[in-house]
Design an enzyme around this catalytic site. Sequence first.
Site, short mmCIF file in Angstrom:
data_model
loop_
_atom_site.label_atom_id
_atom_site.label_comp_id
_atom_site.label_asym_id
_atom_site.label_seq_id
_atom_site.Cartn_x
_atom_site.Cartn_y
_atom_site.Cartn_z
N GLY A 16 1.01 -1.16 0.14
CA GLY A 16 0.06 0.02 -0.12
C GLY A 16 0.92 1.22 -0.08
N GLY A 18 0.45 4.47 -1.02
CA GLY A 18 -0.01 5.65 -1.12
C GLY A 18 0.62 6.84 -0.12
N GLY A 21 2.30 4.87 3.23
CA GLY A 21 3.21 3.71 3.16
C GLY A 21 4.39 4.29 2.20
N ASN A 110 -6.32 2.50 9.12
CA ASN A 110 -7.14 3.49 10.11
C ASN A 110 -8.34 2.40 10.49
OD1 ASN A 110 -6.01 6.10 10.39
ND2 ASN A 110 -7.03 6.69 8.34
N LYS A 192 -7.36 7.49 18.37
CA LYS A 192 -7.21 8.14 17.06
C LYS A 192 -8.45 8.20 16.37
CE LYS A 192 -5.37 9.39 13.22
NZ LYS A 192 -4.64 8.30 12.41
N ASN A 200 -12.65 13.24 9.37
CA ASN A 200 -12.68 12.22 8.09
C ASN A 200 -14.51 12.47 7.58
OD1 ASN A 200 -10.57 10.81 6.94
ND2 ASN A 200 -10.22 10.69 9.15
N SER A 267 -7.73 11.77 4.36
CA SER A 267 -7.90 10.66 3.55
C SER A 267 -9.11 10.38 3.01
CB SER A 267 -7.17 9.36 4.06
OG SER A 267 -7.94 8.95 5.10
#
Length: 312
Positions: A16, A18, A21, A110, A192, A200, A267
């Site tokens: 991953g 993106g 990562g 997440n 978190k 988000n 994100s």
Amino acid sequence: MPAKVFLSIMKIAVVGCGALGSYYGAMLCRAGHQVHFLLRSDYETVRENGVAIKSVNGNFHVRPECARDPEDIGHADLVLVCLKTTANHVFPQLLPPLAGPETSVLTLQNGLGNEAAVAAVVGAEKTLGGICFVCLNRVAPGRIRHMAHGTVVIGEYSGPPKPRTQHIWKIIEGSGVPCKMAANLEQARWEKLVWNIPFNGLGVAGAKSKVCLTTDVLLSDAHWEQLVSELMMEIIAIARAKGLEIPESAADFQISRTRQMGAYKASTLIDFEQGRPLELESLFLAPLREAHRAGVPCPRLEALCATLKKMS
């Protein structure tokens, strides 16, 4: 605080690549580790040009090893799972070729349920979880903008920290990434979520014409800031009902440090604007189910989940 040196060179696979990562993989690569990026659409670009990080802490460029198939990487010492949780169904294809007898698999995804999904494929004894508080965006293939923060909190999926947890902690710290060990990984996940769910979720729920609300907008408008605060208090109440010691002051703390981010686009907002699937299950629906199991009233979270389901 451990010295910023690593104990040995590790073979690290990043699944991953993106924003998340690529950033953490690049930091480990710069520190001298043998880092392999598992890539699809970005393969040619990253193989040809490497990864460029534009960071508040200084810009740098690295050239990780690149592969299209996990079999081309083989067994790694450490696997970083940075995929969107909407791709967790591909774990059975991606992880077994990377996970040998001594491999540790650390998911930095997440939300809830990711460690269990990893453990179902590679075994609980190989599985760790990590929580990242970082302000990042992928601006182009192999091009990452790092605006603020960067701390990673890691912990064992099953039980308290082990010697290998401390070793991985030192590896990450040694790469220049602030890292902490969590005695209770579940508590760190819910801490978190206190940030993730409002910023988000509301950022997408308040979108107009596919343009989402950035963190600065949510905190500069009295209506949205109140919703942020109320959602945070609901998440804290759910966590406390589960026996997790998260103080109510955590809401003020998260809001305060979010003000430092400026106009940050989380994100989920980027996924929505680009027409990609949202991480509804891990970030919103799983916490809502936990609230119902604990008998905690959460009208704001229920309304947010209903809105996001209609928009996805």
